[in-house]
Design a protein around this motif. Structure first.
Motif, PDB file in Angstrom:
ATOM      1  N   PHE A   1       9.128  -4.346  12.548  1.00 16.60           N
ATOM      2  CA  PHE A   1       8.558  -4.006  11.239  1.00 16.60           C
ATOM      3  C   PHE A   1       8.003  -2.583  11.224  1.00 16.60           C
ATOM      4  O   PHE A   1       8.299  -1.797  10.314  1.00 16.60           O
ATOM      5  N   CYS A   2       7.206  -2.228  12.224  1.00 20.02           N
ATOM      6  CA  CYS A   2       6.595  -0.894  12.252  1.00 20.02           C
ATOM      7  C   CYS A   2       7.647   0.197  12.426  1.00 20.02           C
ATOM      8  O   CYS A   2       7.533   1.276  11.829  1.00 20.02           O
ATOM      9  N   GLU A   3       8.662  -0.068  13.233  1.00 11.98           N
ATOM     10  CA  GLU A   3       9.748   0.905  13.376  1.00 11.98           C
ATOM     11  C   GLU A   3      10.428   1.158  12.030  1.00 11.98           C
ATOM     12  O   GLU A   3      10.751   2.306  11.693  1.00 11.98           O
TER      13      GLU A   3
ATOM     14  N   GLN B   1      10.312   5.983   5.979  1.00 12.59           N
ATOM     15  CA  GLN B   1       9.342   6.992   5.529  1.00 12.59           C
ATOM     16  C   GLN B   1       8.291   6.422   4.582  1.00 12.59           C
ATOM     17  O   GLN B   1       7.763   7.135   3.731  1.00 12.59           O
ATOM     18  N   LEU B   2       8.006   5.131   4.742  1.00 16.48           N
ATOM     19  CA  LEU B   2       6.891   4.555   3.993  1.00 16.48           C
ATOM     20  C   LEU B   2       5.576   5.027   4.603  1.00 16.48           C
ATOM     21  O   LEU B   2       4.613   5.305   3.890  1.00 16.48           O
TER      22      LEU B   2
ATOM     23  N   PRO C   1      -1.632  16.131  -6.305  1.00 15.71           N
ATOM     24  CA  PRO C   1      -1.233  17.532  -6.458  1.00 15.71           C
ATOM     25  C   PRO C   1      -1.065  18.238  -5.119  1.00 15.71           C
ATOM     26  O   PRO C   1      -1.529  17.778  -4.076  1.00 15.71           O
ATOM     27  N   LYS C   2      -0.399  19.358  -5.186  1.00 21.11           N
ATOM     28  CA  LYS C   2      -0.236  20.279  -4.051  1.00 21.11           C
ATOM     29  C   LYS C   2       0.600  19.664  -2.940  1.00 21.11           C
ATOM     30  O   LYS C   2       1.807  19.546  -3.068  1.00 21.11           O
ATOM     31  N   GLU C   3      -0.023  19.222  -1.838  1.00 21.42           N
ATOM     32  CA  GLU C   3       0.726  18.774  -0.676  1.00 21.42           C
ATOM     33  C   GLU C   3       1.050  17.278  -0.720  1.00 21.42           C
ATOM     34  O   GLU C   3       0.258  16.472  -1.207  1.00 21.42           O
ATOM     35  N   LYS C   4       2.227  16.935  -0.177  1.00 19.80           N
ATOM     36  CA  LYS C   4       2.626  15.532  -0.078  1.00 19.80           C
ATOM     37  C   LYS C   4       1.685  14.795   0.868  1.00 19.80           C
ATOM     38  O   LYS C   4       1.418  15.269   1.973  1.00 19.80           O
ATOM     39  N   PRO C   5       1.160  13.643   0.478  1.00 26.36           N
ATOM     40  CA  PRO C   5       0.244  12.904   1.350  1.00 26.36           C
ATOM     41  C   PRO C   5       0.917  12.461   2.646  1.00 26.36           C
ATOM     42  O   PRO C   5       2.131  12.219   2.693  1.00 26.36           O
ATOM     43  N   TRP C   6       0.103  12.353   3.684  1.00 27.31           N
ATOM     44  CA  TRP C   6       0.553  11.860   4.990  1.00 27.31           C
ATOM     45  C   TRP C   6      -0.116  10.520   5.231  1.00 27.31           C
ATOM     46  O   TRP C   6      -1.337  10.384   5.109  1.00 27.31           O
ATOM     47  N   LEU C   7       0.676   9.508   5.580  1.00 21.17           N
ATOM     48  CA  LEU C   7       0.162   8.153   5.754  1.00 21.17           C
ATOM     49  C   LEU C   7       0.358   7.671   7.185  1.00 21.17           C
ATOM     50  O   LEU C   7       1.445   7.797   7.756  1.00 21.17           O
TER      51      LEU C   7
ATOM     52  N   SER D   1       0.827  -1.209   0.000  1.00 19.13           N
ATOM     53  CA  SER D   1       0.000   0.000   0.000  1.00 19.13           C
ATOM     54  C   SER D   1       0.855   1.250   0.000  1.00 19.13           C
ATOM     55  O   SER D   1       0.613   2.202  -0.757  1.00 19.13           O
ATOM     56  N   ALA D   2       1.863   1.270   0.873  1.00 19.43           N
ATOM     57  CA  ALA D   2       2.703   2.470   1.006  1.00 19.43           C
ATOM     58  C   ALA D   2       3.589   2.695  -0.220  1.00 19.43           C
ATOM     59  O   ALA D   2       3.678   3.812  -0.735  1.00 19.43           O
ATOM     60  N   VAL D   3       4.234   1.635  -0.688  1.00 19.47           N
ATOM     61  CA  VAL D   3       5.127   1.777  -1.850  1.00 19.47           C
ATOM     62  C   VAL D   3       4.347   2.231  -3.079  1.00 19.47           C
ATOM     63  O   VAL D   3       4.793   3.102  -3.836  1.00 19.47           O
TER      64      VAL D   3
END
Length: 241
Positions: free
Chosen positions: A186-188, A194-195, A139-145, A125-127
């Motif tokens: 894994f979560c760390e 920065q995924l 567009p515009k702002e970088k998404p935050w996940l 999902s992240a990649v």
């Protein structure tokens, strides 16, 4: 009003309550199948968590129509390696992806059955979305996940897991690690690479729903601070406006 620790603990209690109800309903209708896969995949058990996270954005002034928690509202986001992917909570305002969350769990007693699936889902999902950003699909702002994960606390998730026979040896960091420990690592790494911008990783159980936070950097305090930092950043830029 701000989102409090008590709100978080109440949401966890509600999660287990909904999950138990799903198990009971499934038993009446038909057999769910092996393990607890039926309740983990049911969806409704995460309603309380989605509501909890939505409150951050409502309190920051985002209109309800910008906060999407059901598929009928439009949870699909564009990918690069596939056209779209359904996320679990999406906040879109004025054409900007403010935040997207994956809400996932791993239950027992057969933790190993779905462990690799959860890892691959989170990575994929992240990649996919991060590469779509480079292709100018956001567009515009970088998404935050954000990534929110619940591991069912039990003997099977606390016990060391042996390596299977392989062609080459794994990284020693995994040696003797339980599924609880493995998922903390894994979560760390998801956040370090920065995924995902933030991850909340907890263990809990229906018998004792109070959340156990094994890794300080992945606890609720750090996660909520990261969400609030995103909101403060966007507020400086005029969002929600």
């Amino acid at each position: 009003m701000t989102v409090t620790r008590q709100d978080f603990e109440d949401a966890m209690a509600a999660y287990w309550g909904a999950r138990q109800l799903q198990n009971e309903q499934s038993a009446i209708r038909a057999k769910v199948g092996a393990g607890t896969a039926g309740s983990v995949r049911g969806g409704k058990h995460f309603d309380a968590i989605a509501t909890l996270l939505s409150k951050f954005f409502l309190d920051a002034g985002y209109p309800p129509e910008s906060i999407r928690v059901a598929r009928g509202q439009g949870l699909a986001l564009p990918g690069y390696y596939r056209p779209q992917k359904q996320w679990d909570l999406v906040v879109v305002h004025d054409g900007v992806l403010i935040a997207a969350f994956e809400l996932k769990a791993l239950g027992g007693p057969s933790y190993g059955n779905n462990y690799n699936n959860r890892v691959e889902e989170a990575l994929g999902s992240a990649v996919d979305l991060r590469r779509a950003v480079l292709a100018d699909l956001y567009p515009k702002e970088k998404p935050w996940l954000g990534y929110f994960f619940i591991m069912q606390d039990g003997e099977g998730s606390r016990s060391p897991v042996e390596f299977i026979k392989g062609a080459l040896p794994p990284d020693d960091v995994w040696r003797g690690a339980s599924y609880q420990k493995r998922f903390g690592i894994f979560c760390e790494r998801l956040v370090a690479e920065q995924l995902y911008d933030a991850a909340c990783y907890i263990t809990s159980s229906a018998e004792n729903p109070e959340p156990i936070e094994l890794v300080e950097s992945l606890d609720w305090r750090h996660f909520s601070a990261a969400v609030n930092s995103r909101l403060t950043y966007l507020k400086e830029l005029g969002y929600p406006g």
